[in-house]
Design a protein around this motif. Structure first.
Motif, PDB file in Angstrom:
ATOM      1  N   GLY A 189     -33.615  15.486  17.973  1.00 34.25           N
ATOM      2  CA  GLY A 189     -34.057  14.097  18.055  1.00 34.25           C
ATOM      3  C   GLY A 189     -32.901  13.159  18.346  1.00 34.25           C
ATOM      4  O   GLY A 189     -32.987  12.276  19.205  1.00 34.25           O
ATOM      5  N   ILE A 190     -31.790  13.339  17.617  1.00 36.14           N
ATOM      6  CA  ILE A 190     -30.602  12.509  17.829  1.00 36.14           C
ATOM      7  C   ILE A 190     -30.040  12.715  19.236  1.00 36.14           C
ATOM      8  O   ILE A 190     -29.720  11.754  19.941  1.00 36.14           O
ATOM      9  CB  ILE A 190     -29.527  12.834  16.774  1.00 36.14           C
ATOM     10  N   LEU A 191     -29.941  13.977  19.652  1.00 38.63           N
ATOM     11  CA  LEU A 191     -29.396  14.278  20.975  1.00 38.63           C
ATOM     12  C   LEU A 191     -30.269  13.707  22.088  1.00 38.63           C
ATOM     13  O   LEU A 191     -29.759  13.134  23.060  1.00 38.63           O
ATOM     14  CB  LEU A 191     -29.266  15.793  21.141  1.00 38.63           C
ATOM     15  N   SER A 192     -31.588  13.828  21.938  1.00 40.93           N
ATOM     16  CA  SER A 192     -32.518  13.288  22.944  1.00 40.93           C
ATOM     17  C   SER A 192     -32.425  11.767  23.020  1.00 40.93           C
ATOM     18  O   SER A 192     -32.458  11.178  24.108  1.00 40.93           O
ATOM     19  CB  SER A 192     -33.951  13.707  22.617  1.00 40.93           C
ATOM     20  N   TYR A 193     -32.280  11.123  21.866  1.00 39.74           N
ATOM     21  CA  TYR A 193     -32.172   9.656  21.823  1.00 39.74           C
ATOM     22  C   TYR A 193     -30.883   9.192  22.486  1.00 39.74           C
ATOM     23  O   TYR A 193     -30.884   8.241  23.273  1.00 39.74           O
ATOM     24  CB  TYR A 193     -32.234   9.175  20.374  1.00 39.74           C
ATOM     25  N   VAL A 194     -29.787   9.870  22.173  1.00 39.11           N
ATOM     26  CA  VAL A 194     -28.482   9.501  22.750  1.00 39.11           C
ATOM     27  C   VAL A 194     -28.498   9.661  24.267  1.00 39.11           C
ATOM     28  O   VAL A 194     -27.918   8.851  24.998  1.00 39.11           O
ATOM     29  CB  VAL A 194     -27.363  10.371  22.127  1.00 39.11           C
ATOM     30  N   LEU A 195     -29.179  10.703  24.746  1.00 30.95           N
ATOM     31  CA  LEU A 195     -29.249  10.960  26.187  1.00 30.95           C
ATOM     32  C   LEU A 195     -30.393  10.205  26.867  1.00 30.95           C
ATOM     33  O   LEU A 195     -30.667  10.411  28.048  1.00 30.95           O
ATOM     34  CB  LEU A 195     -29.399  12.470  26.437  1.00 30.95           C
ATOM     35  N   ASP A 196     -31.068   9.336  26.090  1.00 32.83           N
ATOM     36  CA  ASP A 196     -32.133   8.471  26.614  1.00 32.83           C
ATOM     37  C   ASP A 196     -33.281   9.268  27.242  1.00 32.83           C
ATOM     38  O   ASP A 196     -33.807   8.910  28.303  1.00 32.83           O
ATOM     39  CB  ASP A 196     -31.557   7.496  27.649  1.00 32.83           C
ATOM     40  N   GLU A 197     -33.673  10.352  26.570  1.00 33.62           N
ATOM     41  CA  GLU A 197     -34.812  11.149  27.024  1.00 33.62           C
ATOM     42  C   GLU A 197     -36.121  10.481  26.595  1.00 33.62           C
ATOM     43  O   GLU A 197     -36.197   9.886  25.512  1.00 33.62           O
ATOM     44  CB  GLU A 197     -34.743  12.564  26.425  1.00 33.62           C
ATOM     45  N   PRO A 198     -37.185  10.558  27.399  1.00 28.75           N
ATOM     46  CA  PRO A 198     -38.463   9.928  27.040  1.00 28.75           C
ATOM     47  C   PRO A 198     -39.203  10.732  25.968  1.00 28.75           C
ATOM     48  O   PRO A 198     -39.310  11.951  26.056  1.00 28.75           O
ATOM     49  CB  PRO A 198     -39.237   9.952  28.363  1.00 28.75           C
ATOM     50  N   PHE A 199     -39.715  10.041  24.945  1.00 27.68           N
ATOM     51  CA  PHE A 199     -40.464  10.695  23.869  1.00 27.68           C
ATOM     52  C   PHE A 199     -41.978  10.558  24.036  1.00 27.68           C
ATOM     53  O   PHE A 199     -42.753  11.053  23.221  1.00 27.68           O
ATOM     54  CB  PHE A 199     -40.060  10.122  22.512  1.00 27.68           C
ATOM     55  N   SER A 200     -42.414   9.857  25.088  1.00 22.28           N
ATOM     56  CA  SER A 200     -43.849   9.645  25.302  1.00 22.28           C
ATOM     57  C   SER A 200     -44.126   9.509  26.793  1.00 22.28           C
ATOM     58  O   SER A 200     -43.228   9.631  27.625  1.00 22.28           O
ATOM     59  CB  SER A 200     -44.319   8.391  24.550  1.00 22.28           C
TER      60      SER A 200
END
Length: 288
Positions: A189-200
């Motif tokens: 979750g942290i890594l995806s957020y830092v890399l600006d990955e879409p969650f929806s």
């Protein structure tokens, strides 16, 4: 040893559909790994606490389980990217070289050293893997980011197998799975957020694929595989997991209309023979 072997066989079937689902490219690779862990956690965590099966024996075991979760989460994340950036076949080949790393790691760090039959079986299984995917693909691998991620995935998986084997001697499977899953969710979750990955913003089919990954490929599969790991040698489990390549090829032929050649069939048989050799107790080569 019958139940652990059955659990391992069913677990392998459950994870064999994973490369097919990822190759559909319905969600980004890293976020796909995040939701795989998050959906499994949403089901397992409440169940474990309601049934009072969460029992941590020591701080050391707890933190090792946390490390296991982070390592496994990263393993799935980089494998997803390797599959989407190259081919499911190449990524699976590179990831499934992990028994070599597991064997070396077990030789260096575990008391339960790999025996002669393990090394023979591993060589035969890898030869079968090469036959399965084809000599040309094996000799002409594209040494790009996807290739490096495939190798990294195999190494991370080896670390996970060796560490989890040690921890499962102290923790029950449910406790270990709970700690490792939550750790994976937080790390990804942290890594995806830092890399600006879409969650929806995914399609209905995208969410459906994520649900199958979380429930079948993660929760069910790894409960069974963790149970098998607890009662079997880590080296045997890691080599047995090579069998997913055979099943994945069959599923790719059935669902994605990919062709299966005679060479692939022979490769699958050789691979399974290698796996069987690792389970054979009597030394295959007699000492003079």
């Amino acid at each position: 040893m019958t139940k652990p072997r059955i659990a391992l066989a069913v677990g392998i079937i459950c994870i064999s559909i994973f490369p097919i689902l990822v190759k559909l490219n319905l969600t980004p690779g890293l976020v796909s790994a995040f939701y795989r862990m998050a959906i499994a956690s949403a089901i397992l965590v409440p169940y474990v606490f309601i049934t009072k099966q969460f029992k941590v024996t020591s701080r050391k075991a707890f933190w090792l389980a946390v490390i296991c979760g982070v390592v496994f989460g990263l393993d799935v994340g980089v494998w997803n990217i390797a599959i989407q950036e190259s081919t499911a076949t190449q990524a699976t080949l590179l990831t499934n070289l992990s028994p070599v790393w597991v064997g070396i790691g077990a030789f260096l760090f575990l008391k339960d050293k790999p025996k002669q039959n393990f090394w023979i079986g591993t060589v035969v299984a890898i030869a079968g893997m090469v036959l399965l995917v084809g000599f040309d693909l094996f000799l002409n691998l594209d040494f790009n980011l996807a290739f490096m991620f495939g190798i990294l995935s195999g190494m991370l998986y080896a670390v996970y197998m060796l560490t989890s084997k040690r921890i499962l001697g102290e923790l029950e499977v449910m406790t270990f799975m709970t700690v490792s899953l939550v750790s994976s969710v937080v790390a990804l979750g942290i890594l995806s957020y830092v890399l600006d990955e879409p969650f929806s913003g995914f399609s209905y089919n995208g969410w459906l694929v994520l649900a199958i990954q979380g429930i079948v490929c993660q929760l069910l599969a790894w409960l069974l595989i963790s149970f098998a790991t607890k009662h079997m040698r880590a080296t045997r489990v890691s080599v047995s997991l090579l069998g997913q390549a055979v099943l994945a090829s069959i599923l790719a032929w059935w669902l994605l209309d990919e062709q299966i050649s005679l060479q692939m069939v022979i490769g699958g048989i050789v691979l399974l023979l290698g796996i069987r050799l690792t389970f054979y107790e009597k030394p295959l080569l007699k000492k003079k």
